[in-house]
Scaffold this motif. Sequence first.
Motif, PDB file in Angstrom:
ATOM      1  N   ASN A 264     -31.933 -21.590   1.242  1.00 49.35           N
ATOM      2  CA  ASN A 264     -32.542 -22.797   0.786  1.00 49.35           C
ATOM      3  C   ASN A 264     -31.765 -23.950   1.953  1.00 49.35           C
ATOM      4  OD1 ASN A 264     -34.360 -24.488   1.504  1.00 49.35           O
ATOM      5  ND2 ASN A 264     -35.176 -24.241  -1.135  1.00 49.35           N
ATOM      6  N   PRO A 265     -32.014 -24.497   3.158  1.00 46.95           N
ATOM      7  CA  PRO A 265     -31.633 -25.662   3.355  1.00 46.95           C
ATOM      8  C   PRO A 265     -32.136 -26.736   2.565  1.00 46.95           C
ATOM      9  CG  PRO A 265     -32.780 -24.194   5.211  1.00 46.95           C
ATOM     10  CD  PRO A 265     -32.615 -23.766   3.859  1.00 46.95           C
ATOM     11  N   ALA A 266     -32.854 -26.756   2.209  1.00 47.78           N
ATOM     12  CA  ALA A 266     -33.721 -28.125   1.890  1.00 47.78           C
ATOM     13  C   ALA A 266     -33.163 -28.329   0.483  1.00 47.78           C
ATOM     14  CB  ALA A 266     -35.461 -28.172   1.999  1.00 47.78           C
ATOM     15  N   LEU A 267     -32.386 -27.727   0.055  1.00 47.41           N
ATOM     16  CA  LEU A 267     -31.991 -28.020  -1.447  1.00 47.41           C
ATOM     17  C   LEU A 267     -30.401 -27.515  -1.853  1.00 47.41           C
ATOM     18  CD1 LEU A 267     -32.637 -28.370  -4.214  1.00 47.41           C
ATOM     19  CD2 LEU A 267     -33.714 -25.531  -5.208  1.00 47.41           C
TER      20      LEU A 267
ATOM     21  N   THR B 268     -22.282 -25.242  -2.053  1.00 47.52           N
ATOM     22  CA  THR B 268     -22.937 -23.559  -2.719  1.00 47.52           C
ATOM     23  C   THR B 268     -22.883 -23.839  -4.089  1.00 47.52           C
ATOM     24  OG1 THR B 268     -21.814 -22.315  -0.481  1.00 47.52           O
ATOM     25  CG2 THR B 268     -21.699 -21.236  -2.186  1.00 47.52           C
ATOM     26  N   LEU B 269     -23.834 -22.891  -4.740  1.00 41.90           N
ATOM     27  CA  LEU B 269     -23.557 -22.643  -6.571  1.00 41.90           C
ATOM     28  C   LEU B 269     -22.838 -21.572  -6.901  1.00 41.90           C
ATOM     29  CD1 LEU B 269     -27.162 -23.771  -7.595  1.00 41.90           C
ATOM     30  CD2 LEU B 269     -25.075 -25.088  -7.679  1.00 41.90           C
ATOM     31  N   GLY B 270     -21.828 -21.294  -7.800  1.00 40.87           N
ATOM     32  CA  GLY B 270     -20.805 -20.587  -8.229  1.00 40.87           C
ATOM     33  C   GLY B 270     -21.939 -20.290  -9.639  1.00 40.87           C
ATOM     34  N   TYR B 271     -20.871 -19.066  -9.735  1.00 39.19           N
ATOM     35  CA  TYR B 271     -21.924 -18.337 -11.689  1.00 39.19           C
ATOM     36  C   TYR B 271     -20.839 -17.937 -11.803  1.00 39.19           C
ATOM     37  CZ  TYR B 271     -22.729 -13.907  -8.822  1.00 39.19           C
ATOM     38  OH  TYR B 271     -22.934 -12.772  -8.135  1.00 39.19           O
TER      39      TYR B 271
ATOM     40  N   ALA C 268     -31.037 -26.858 -10.409  1.00 44.94           N
ATOM     41  CA  ALA C 268     -30.677 -27.357  -9.171  1.00 44.94           C
ATOM     42  C   ALA C 268     -31.128 -28.357  -8.057  1.00 44.94           C
ATOM     43  CB  ALA C 268     -31.152 -26.288  -8.339  1.00 44.94           C
ATOM     44  N   TYR C 269     -32.263 -28.356  -9.354  1.00 47.09           N
ATOM     45  CA  TYR C 269     -33.035 -29.962  -8.166  1.00 47.09           C
ATOM     46  C   TYR C 269     -32.760 -31.405  -9.302  1.00 47.09           C
ATOM     47  CZ  TYR C 269     -37.114 -27.934  -6.179  1.00 47.09           C
ATOM     48  OH  TYR C 269     -37.987 -27.694  -5.674  1.00 47.09           O
ATOM     49  N   ALA C 270     -31.641 -30.616 -10.428  1.00 47.01           N
ATOM     50  CA  ALA C 270     -31.291 -32.300 -11.002  1.00 47.01           C
ATOM     51  C   ALA C 270     -29.468 -32.429 -10.284  1.00 47.01           C
ATOM     52  CB  ALA C 270     -30.103 -31.264 -12.194  1.00 47.01           C
ATOM     53  N   LEU C 271     -29.014 -31.718  -9.327  1.00 42.52           N
ATOM     54  CA  LEU C 271     -27.739 -31.328  -8.901  1.00 42.52           C
ATOM     55  C   LEU C 271     -28.136 -32.392  -7.300  1.00 42.52           C
ATOM     56  CD1 LEU C 271     -25.978 -28.339  -9.465  1.00 42.52           C
ATOM     57  CD2 LEU C 271     -26.100 -30.346 -10.387  1.00 42.52           C
TER      58      LEU C 271
ATOM     59  N   TYR D 210     -31.028 -34.305  -7.039  1.00 43.91           N
ATOM     60  CA  TYR D 210     -30.932 -35.947  -6.884  1.00 43.91           C
ATOM     61  C   TYR D 210     -29.964 -36.475  -7.035  1.00 43.91           C
ATOM     62  CZ  TYR D 210     -35.885 -34.605  -8.602  1.00 43.91           C
ATOM     63  OH  TYR D 210     -36.831 -33.574  -7.998  1.00 43.91           O
ATOM     64  N   LEU D 211     -28.298 -35.741  -8.060  1.00 42.09           N
ATOM     65  CA  LEU D 211     -26.979 -35.948  -7.739  1.00 42.09           C
ATOM     66  C   LEU D 211     -27.241 -36.806  -6.056  1.00 42.09           C
ATOM     67  CD1 LEU D 211     -25.777 -34.800 -10.920  1.00 42.09           C
ATOM     68  CD2 LEU D 211     -26.369 -37.042 -10.706  1.00 42.09           C
ATOM     69  N   LEU D 212     -27.254 -35.576  -5.263  1.00 41.16           N
ATOM     70  CA  LEU D 212     -26.839 -35.122  -3.508  1.00 41.16           C
ATOM     71  C   LEU D 212     -27.003 -36.705  -2.978  1.00 41.16           C
ATOM     72  CD1 LEU D 212     -24.753 -34.189  -1.390  1.00 41.16           C
ATOM     73  CD2 LEU D 212     -26.939 -32.571  -1.282  1.00 41.16           C
ATOM     74  N   LEU D 213     -28.773 -36.782  -3.343  1.00 39.66           N
ATOM     75  CA  LEU D 213     -29.126 -37.302  -2.480  1.00 39.66           C
ATOM     76  C   LEU D 213     -29.004 -38.673  -3.017  1.00 39.66           C
ATOM     77  CD1 LEU D 213     -33.187 -35.780  -2.868  1.00 39.66           C
ATOM     78  CD2 LEU D 213     -31.852 -36.270  -0.623  1.00 39.66           C
ATOM     79  N   CYS D 214     -28.300 -38.891  -4.470  1.00 44.33           N
ATOM     80  CA  CYS D 214     -28.268 -39.903  -4.169  1.00 44.33           C
ATOM     81  C   CYS D 214     -26.147 -40.326  -4.065  1.00 44.33           C
ATOM     82  CB  CYS D 214     -27.610 -40.341  -6.347  1.00 44.33           C
ATOM     83  SG  CYS D 214     -27.389 -41.899  -7.281  1.00 44.33           S
ATOM     84  N   GLN D 215     -25.605 -39.712  -4.229  1.00 44.38           N
ATOM     85  CA  GLN D 215     -24.615 -40.402  -3.759  1.00 44.38           C
ATOM     86  C   GLN D 215     -24.848 -40.173  -1.658  1.00 44.38           C
ATOM     87  OE1 GLN D 215     -21.485 -36.653  -4.872  1.00 44.38           O
ATOM     88  NE2 GLN D 215     -20.155 -37.531  -2.738  1.00 44.38           N
TER      89      GLN D 215
END
Length: 866
Positions: free
Chosen positions: A96-99, A104-107, A418-421, A423-428
């Motif tokens: 998803n390019p918008a999120l 990249t998320l790993g697990y 993912a949304y929490a991260l 928000y952190l990305l937008l903040c940065q």
Amino acid sequence: MKMPVLQTVLLVFPFLYRIQSASDEDCKLWRDLDSAVVHKEGHIVLAGMFPIHSKGLEQELNFTSRPDQRTCRGFNMRVFRWSQSMVFFIEEINRNPALLPNITLGYRLYDTCGLTTLSQRTALSVVSQPRKKSSSGVCSSPSIPIIIGDSGSTLSMANSRLLNLFRIPLVSYFASCACLSDKHQFPYFFRTIPSDVNQANALARLVKHFGWTWVGTVGADDAYGRTGIDMFTAEVTRLGVCVAYRVIIPKLPTQQQLQEIVRTIRDSTARVLVVFAIEEDIKPVVDEIVRQNVTGKQWVASEAWVTSTLISTTENYPSLSGTIGFAIRRAEIRGLKSFLESIQPLAKPYNPFAREFWETQFQCSLNTSLPFASTTEPVQYSRTCSGKEMIQDTQSIYNDVSELRVTYNVHKAVYTVAYALHYLLLCQRENVSAFTQPCPDILNLQPWQVVEVLRKVNYTNIFGDLIYFDKNGDPIGSYDIVNWQRGREEDPVQYVTVGRLDSSSPTAQQLVLNQDQIIWHGGSKKVPVSVCSASCPQGFRKVTREGQPVCCYDCVLCAEGSISNTTDQSECIPCPEDFWSNQHRNHCIPKQIEFLSYSEAFGMALAATAILGAVSAMTVAVIFFRHRYTPLVRANNSELSFLLLLSLTLCFMCALTFLGQPSRWACPLRRTAFGLTFALCLSCLLSKTLVVLMAFKATLPGNNTARWFRPPQQRLGVFLCSVLQGGVCAAWLTIAPPYPVRNTWLYRDRIILECHLGSVALFCCVLGYIGCLAAFCFILAFLARKLPDNFNEAKFITFSMLIFCAVWITFIPAYVSSPGKFTVAVEIFAILASSYGVLLCIFAPKCYIIIFMPERNSKKYLMSQR
């Protein structure tokens, strides 16, 4: 710190110490505590904890050697689907390019085996992952800032307490215990499944809605089961429902314990039982229920097993048919089924759980040396797998996506992180901080930074649900109400949604039920009854049996004058003063108004008697008028006779005023009319008696007394005697006249309309004056009864006064002792009896002579002495 946590920390402490003291080149894991891990690298790695094996074997820790690798058994395809779904959601986010653009998320997916010690060991494995080397060459923060899991409440409680030491947030997808809402104990815990507070309250309301007042409770021996039962019991008791029994299922029950549990369920009179347990805990009890063929019980399930295909099998359905309960919300997740069916057992990155799933699903053995996910000896099947088999050709709970409920919670957990991260990305990037601290480096996150932003996440997902956490880290309490149904015997159980609960709605609109769609135990459409005692119908009240719960009671008919207009009333309601209970004691009806009326037979008889007396008096008057010149009429003072007949007529008519409903004009009229008419009557009789006496004395030589008792003096005497009574009556009407009253104290079931005397003293004066006149007249007439006369009227006056006095003397006790309208009847009877006595005694002999013996109506006969 509890012993399991202490043991686990002691086991992992050397590894943590090694990491902290490592040199620049040793910024790596010394030894992983878990070998069965599914992992994929990324800028940010999320950890997932799932009980992929439902049963784990506890290890004996001697603290002299390193513990062995975990040993688990009981591969759970449903939970394996949850873990694979997490992989699907993470890859979906990465596409998803918008999120989280350019992130990249790993697990790392772990199997906790459903045991507290193993789950804590897994948590410490997450904490002890290799640390990243910063530009200064120092090992920096953990690469896993957040953990998604665990499934059970007990496991999540233990892990959360452990992770509090590292301030690592835990987002659970299936831990619903209300105790986890305590932010003092679990400040870094979040969840996407509603708290059991909502479910316990909803279950209590559901039980109350269907009228079940006698229910049993069954719970697992863990925080989820015990806390759930406690909250449900507290809420349902507040609503007036009683709990018949409380059964706790041990984690490893013996056959004897299972038999005792089932015996309690079977022998109880409660037909409804509410169960708080996960499917692994309730399954042994259900198996024993089926083995003993226990039926006739309505099961109410918690969300942990209400949609469990492990329990809702064809074999179990006859005993559990019609099960109803609250299920967490479901969703249709596009693309998941294809992803699940595309799994390959030997693909890279290697998934040790995929191999075990493959062999379990196809009942075959893969020819490979790659390890299993656990140290349990693999099952040897008779045939060999190629790894090319098609999952699409099989049907199992793994690829059944018709009831994605817990999976949907995993979706919400992953996307919320993912949304929490994001928000952190937008903040940065925008350098605009909405947090208490400056914008953190998303590639070098501290766990507590994620906690702060998780508390502020608020978004609407693709399914239209609003996702956010309240102050306790809980989501909105939202459930589907599902009912187990099936068509034919060979058909699988269907989870039919028959209602919904949404705690965010107004209280009256939170619970929505389509009751017509529910099929109860045994295929019935009628709501089952589960009560200790049958409902008390209207007209009865509940009396609790001594030593038993309040729901066990007897029904007692309400006392007269009180009602119960609803079922199961504990107290009867007294009727208002002017009302009385009907025969069934369920309605207050107006009290019967009672008075002596013309319409009833007794009143009609008295009225007819009074009218007959009046007519008789007027008839006598007509006879006397026609023979007014005859010696007999003239000798008995015709003027006084006519006045006496008039007063007797009024006395008879006076009796009619005592009939009918008392009113403000009727009450004074009947009393004053009685006093005046009888005073006039007795005044006439007294004058007649005096005339007789004076007439005899006038025959004596030299006696001139008779001249004082001529007609003018007679009229004056009658007038004065009557006026005196009139004065008393006038004073009575002025000071305290009689008035109508509603007598509600004599009878409880009816109202007597009667006339109050007003002034009792003046009434006694009126009655006493009449008595004095009657007594004086009687005495004079008695003295004159033997005077020499052929037709001595004094004898008849004596008889009439004797009757008059006898009637009114007996009237007093009869009047006092007669109840209600009979008091008036006694008074009318006294009036009529005394009036008839005077009329018959005085005028009947004269009329007889006038009509039937006219030869005696002569002056010669009257003057002759006998």
